[in-house]
Design an enzyme around this catalytic site. Sequence first.
Site, mmCIF file in Angstrom:
data_model
loop_
_atom_site.group_PDB
_atom_site.id
_atom_site.type_symbol
_atom_site.label_atom_id
_atom_site.label_comp_id
_atom_site.label_asym_id
_atom_site.label_seq_id
_atom_site.Cartn_x
_atom_site.Cartn_y
_atom_site.Cartn_z
ATOM 1 N N PRO A 2 92.552 2.551 -68.079
ATOM 2 C CA PRO A 2 93.426 1.677 -67.303
ATOM 3 C C PRO A 2 93.511 0.294 -67.946
ATOM 4 O O PRO A 2 92.533 -0.208 -68.495
ATOM 5 C CB PRO A 2 92.765 1.634 -65.924
ATOM 6 C CG PRO A 2 91.372 2.108 -66.134
ATOM 7 C CD PRO A 2 91.388 3.013 -67.310
ATOM 8 N N GLU A 3 94.692 -0.303 -67.875
ATOM 9 C CA GLU A 3 94.913 -1.605 -68.492
ATOM 10 C C GLU A 3 94.929 -2.690 -67.418
ATOM 11 O O GLU A 3 94.735 -2.410 -66.233
ATOM 12 C CB GLU A 3 96.190 -1.560 -69.323
ATOM 13 C CG GLU A 3 96.099 -0.466 -70.392
ATOM 14 C CD GLU A 3 97.287 -0.390 -71.350
ATOM 15 O OE1 GLU A 3 98.023 -1.388 -71.480
ATOM 16 O OE2 GLU A 3 97.462 0.672 -71.971
ATOM 17 N N LYS A 53 90.270 -6.085 -68.398
ATOM 18 C CA LYS A 53 90.011 -4.766 -67.816
ATOM 19 C C LYS A 53 88.695 -4.730 -67.042
ATOM 20 O O LYS A 53 88.247 -3.658 -66.632
ATOM 21 C CB LYS A 53 90.001 -3.719 -68.931
ATOM 22 C CG LYS A 53 91.301 -3.694 -69.735
ATOM 23 C CD LYS A 53 91.217 -2.728 -70.908
ATOM 24 C CE LYS A 53 92.426 -2.851 -71.812
ATOM 25 N NZ LYS A 53 92.374 -1.917 -72.957
ATOM 26 N N ARG A 263 94.828 3.749 -82.878
ATOM 27 C CA ARG A 263 95.410 4.182 -81.609
ATOM 28 C C ARG A 263 96.864 4.556 -81.840
ATOM 29 O O ARG A 263 97.545 3.989 -82.692
ATOM 30 C CB ARG A 263 95.333 3.059 -80.561
ATOM 31 C CG ARG A 263 93.929 2.535 -80.274
ATOM 32 C CD ARG A 263 93.088 3.503 -79.470
ATOM 33 N NE ARG A 263 93.653 3.766 -78.165
ATOM 34 C CZ ARG A 263 93.538 2.959 -77.102
ATOM 35 N NH1 ARG A 263 92.879 1.796 -77.224
ATOM 36 N NH2 ARG A 263 94.048 3.294 -75.939
#
Length: 274
Positions: A2-3, A53, A263
């Site tokens: 989650p960001e 985060k 990524r």
Amino acid sequence: MPEGPEIRRAADQIANVLKGKVVQSAELSHPSLSGAEKFIIGHKVEGVETRGKAMLTHFSSDKTMYSHNQLYGVWRVSVRGHVPKTKRALRIGLHTEEGSAFLYSATDISFWDRNTVDQHPFLKRLGPDLLSEGISAELITERLLSDEFKNRRLSSLYLNQGFIAGIGNYLRSEILFFAGVDPKLKPRDLDLAEKQKLSRVTLEIGLRSYRTGGNTLPPRLLPESAKKKGRYFERDRFAVFARAGKSCRVCKTSIEKESLASRRIYWCPACQST
């Protein structure tokens, strides 16, 4: 993972249930939390905030609980007496007279004196928070111009929590797309107007994702399937992320995918030709 927008929305939910309420009972199921009940039970939750985060839950005991969801952690809230159905491992359960908050799966949890929590190794490295009141487009532009960041490729810079805290993989792709910037460029390759646009878009997309629950598309481009949280929500709520090989929503060019900064990143080679 989650960001920033997802963590902030989780914090909002937890604050709605716990803030201003006394914790009557708690489950602390991770070894790092042994003995921490005395900081929680009988104490009021005075606030819940996020930094990138990470989440900080402040208690009237002058202690702060640091938690980071990492890849698999998730918060759930409910009315008191109702336990969410899940196979996840419970790490924390906090219960007031009327409501409960549960943290599952995460392991990066610790308690700090409120006046020293800023010394947490992760928090010390953070740049300004994407969703904080103190951030501005001007501040982001200053950072893009700085010697510390101007020579770093944007594809890696926009994952660096020391640059802007709270941006992760999907936000990186979406911000660079809406700014019309090639992810392989560096800030020094952009002129001032391009840097300023990138700064404005960074805030705009982060705030849009927070307000809408994860949609980065403006309303005019948002398909019906992204509004219903159904089968295609994860694909259709974005402009480019997770859309490799599909047509760009703006120019119809095929979206490309590559691994940059270890990524996956997505972009439109026509719209992002800067």
